[in-house]
Design an enzyme around this catalytic site. Structure first.
Site, PDB file in Angstrom:
ATOM      1  N   HIS A 238       0.814  -1.229   0.000  1.00 54.01           N
ATOM      2  CA  HIS A 238       0.000   0.000   0.000  1.00 54.01           C
ATOM      3  C   HIS A 238       0.845   1.276   0.000  1.00 54.01           C
ATOM      4  O   HIS A 238       0.314   2.362  -0.246  1.00 54.01           O
ATOM      5  CB  HIS A 238      -0.927   0.044   1.217  1.00 54.01           C
ATOM      6  CG  HIS A 238      -1.985  -1.015   1.216  1.00 54.01           C
ATOM      7  ND1 HIS A 238      -2.844  -1.201   0.161  1.00 54.01           N
ATOM      8  CD2 HIS A 238      -2.314  -1.962   2.143  1.00 54.01           C
ATOM      9  CE1 HIS A 238      -3.668  -2.218   0.444  1.00 54.01           C
ATOM     10  NE2 HIS A 238      -3.362  -2.692   1.628  1.00 54.01           N
TER      11      HIS A 238
ATOM     12  N   ASP B  81      -2.738 -10.682  -2.237  1.00 53.57           N
ATOM     13  CA  ASP B  81      -3.283 -10.137  -0.993  1.00 53.57           C
ATOM     14  C   ASP B  81      -4.739  -9.743  -1.245  1.00 53.57           C
ATOM     15  O   ASP B  81      -5.100  -9.351  -2.359  1.00 53.57           O
ATOM     16  CB  ASP B  81      -2.473  -8.900  -0.576  1.00 53.57           C
ATOM     17  CG  ASP B  81      -2.846  -8.392   0.811  1.00 53.57           C
ATOM     18  OD1 ASP B  81      -2.146  -8.728   1.777  1.00 53.57           O
ATOM     19  OD2 ASP B  81      -3.858  -7.653   0.920  1.00 53.57           O
TER      20      ASP B  81
ATOM     21  N   HIS C 106      -6.326  -7.237  -0.335  1.00 54.83           N
ATOM     22  CA  HIS C 106      -6.460  -5.802  -0.614  1.00 54.83           C
ATOM     23  C   HIS C 106      -5.710  -5.445  -1.888  1.00 54.83           C
ATOM     24  O   HIS C 106      -4.693  -6.067  -2.207  1.00 54.83           O
ATOM     25  CB  HIS C 106      -5.903  -4.988   0.559  1.00 54.83           C
ATOM     26  CG  HIS C 106      -6.548  -5.307   1.879  1.00 54.83           C
ATOM     27  ND1 HIS C 106      -5.997  -6.189   2.783  1.00 54.83           N
ATOM     28  CD2 HIS C 106      -7.712  -4.872   2.419  1.00 54.83           C
ATOM     29  CE1 HIS C 106      -6.797  -6.282   3.837  1.00 54.83           C
ATOM     30  NE2 HIS C 106      -7.848  -5.493   3.652  1.00 54.83           N
TER      31      HIS C 106
ATOM     32  N   ASP D 167      -4.645 -12.773   3.633  1.00 55.86           N
ATOM     33  CA  ASP D 167      -5.873 -12.263   4.239  1.00 55.86           C
ATOM     34  C   ASP D 167      -7.115 -12.544   3.401  1.00 55.86           C
ATOM     35  O   ASP D 167      -8.217 -12.129   3.764  1.00 55.86           O
ATOM     36  CB  ASP D 167      -5.754 -10.762   4.565  1.00 55.86           C
ATOM     37  CG  ASP D 167      -5.000  -9.971   3.520  1.00 55.86           C
ATOM     38  OD1 ASP D 167      -4.738 -10.518   2.425  1.00 55.86           O
ATOM     39  OD2 ASP D 167      -4.676  -8.790   3.783  1.00 55.86           O
TER      40      ASP D 167
HETATM   41 ZN    ZN Z   1      -4.126  -7.143   2.789  1.00 50.19          ZN
END
Ligand code: ZN
Length: 351
Positions: A126, A163, A165, A250
């Site tokens: 991120h 991931d 996200h 995740d």
């Molecule tokens: Zn994540």
């Protein structure tokens, strides 16, 4: 002749010193859970300690102001956004994570290790050029890919980000470039909000960003179908010289931060698919970087099952379970959007 298949693993107790003042899902216990889970694999792994990335290496992927701000936090505790903290030694530890990623990438690129898994934190995908974000201080994947491209002899790198996200920082780092492919599966909508399927790259990089936003509830069947129908064919057509995986866990069914249903075996199945492409096209060159994964047991078990795939003499691709029937139109839509850029998606039909 049996080649040494032992994956290189980068780990260090200093990664435990990055800790939030209060409860936080991105906690040192994540690495402790991984260590416990992979202890039985000890003889099948090759260990190395990381060294800190230097300014020049970090500045290939970040603005000078961001690095200066991070360094200035050394010795104090700070909150950089509602999700993202820096502990007294975090700036130094973030450099260690980035340095570990660079060294592992180079070891794989040079054939010193068949593949590598960097078990570092804080995670990185991120982090933007100019700011920390979403638990991430430095973008380990972007920094490692820049180091690879700066070295002679390697020109095309694919980043697969599984991931749950979207890896906004990594996408933004390379979205205008043709020689770095970024492929991401992620729950959508979900933090950070980017990663719509129409985000396909910019300028000469158009087509080298492949976003596969998935609805909540996807499990091994849906992930397997998306990998087989899109991720693998695009990788094969791109013909990377090395594959870097932003390996977050995740999307696991037990994860508290998202709503996917991937199993421990499901992550191994994804790893087997990526390994097969790496073995076929990249001389096996494969680098995994730990990103998210917040259920401690699921994280440890999933890292172990992934490492077992990397360490095995051969890793056959298990068939995936049948995806939900209502999933087929989404896969067709992905293929339609991406078929403008990838011939493989025009000539093959999705079954
Ligand atoms: Zn994540």
């Amino acid at each position: 002749v049996t080649a040494d298949r032992r994956p290189l693993v980068i780990r260090d107790p200093r990664f435990l010193e990055h800790r939030a003042p209060g409860h936080h899902p991105e906690c040192p216990e994540r690495l402790i859970a991984i260590e416990r889970a992979i202890a039985p694999l000890a003889g099948r792994l090759c260990d190395r300690s990381p060294r800190p990335a230097d300014d020049g290496e970090i500045l290939r992927a970040h603005e000078a102001a961001h690095l200066a701000q991070l360094d200035a936090l050394s010795g104090s505790s700070a909150r950089l956004d509602p999700d993202t903290y820096s502990a007294p030694r975090s700036p130094e530890i973030a450099r260690l994570a980035a340095g570990g990623a660079i060294d592992a990438a180079r070891a794989v690129a040079r054939g010193e290790a068949p593949c590598a898994f960097v078990l570092a934190r804080p995670p990185g995908h991120h982090a933007e050029r100019g700011r920390a974000m979403g638990f991430c201080l430095l973008n380990n994947a972007a920094i490692a890919v820049r180091a690879l491209l700066d070295d002679p002899g390697l020109e095309r790198v694919a980043v697969v980000d599984w991931d749950v996200h979207h890896g906004n920082g990594t996408q933004h780092a390379f979205e205008a470039e043709r020689d770095v492919l970024f492929v991401s599966t992620h729950q959508f909508p979900l933090y950070p909000g980017t990663g719509a399927m129409r985000e396909v790259g910019e300028g000469r990089g158009a087509g080298s960003t492949v976003n596969l936003p998935l609805p909540a509830g996807c499990g091994d069947g849906e992930y397997g179908a998306v990998f087989d129908a899109l991720v693998v064919p695009v990788l094969l057509e791109f013909r990377p010289e090395m594959i870097v995986v932003s390996a977050g866990f995740d999307a696991h069914a037990s994860d508290p931060l998202a709503s996917m249903r991937v199993s421990t075996a499901g992550f191994a199945a994804l790893a087997a698919r990526i390994r097969a492409v790496a073995d076929e096209h990249c001389g096996g060159r494969l680098l995994l970087l730990l990103e998210g994964g917040y259920d401690l047991d699921a994280l440890g078990d999933s890292v172990r099952s992934t490492l077992e795939v990397l360490a095995a003499p051969e890793a056959p691709i298990p068939p995936h379970p049948t995806p939900a029937r209502e999933f087929a139109p989404l896969v067709a839509k992905f293929r339609e959007v991406q078929s403008h850029y990838w011939a493989a998606l025009r000539s093959r039909t999705f079954a």
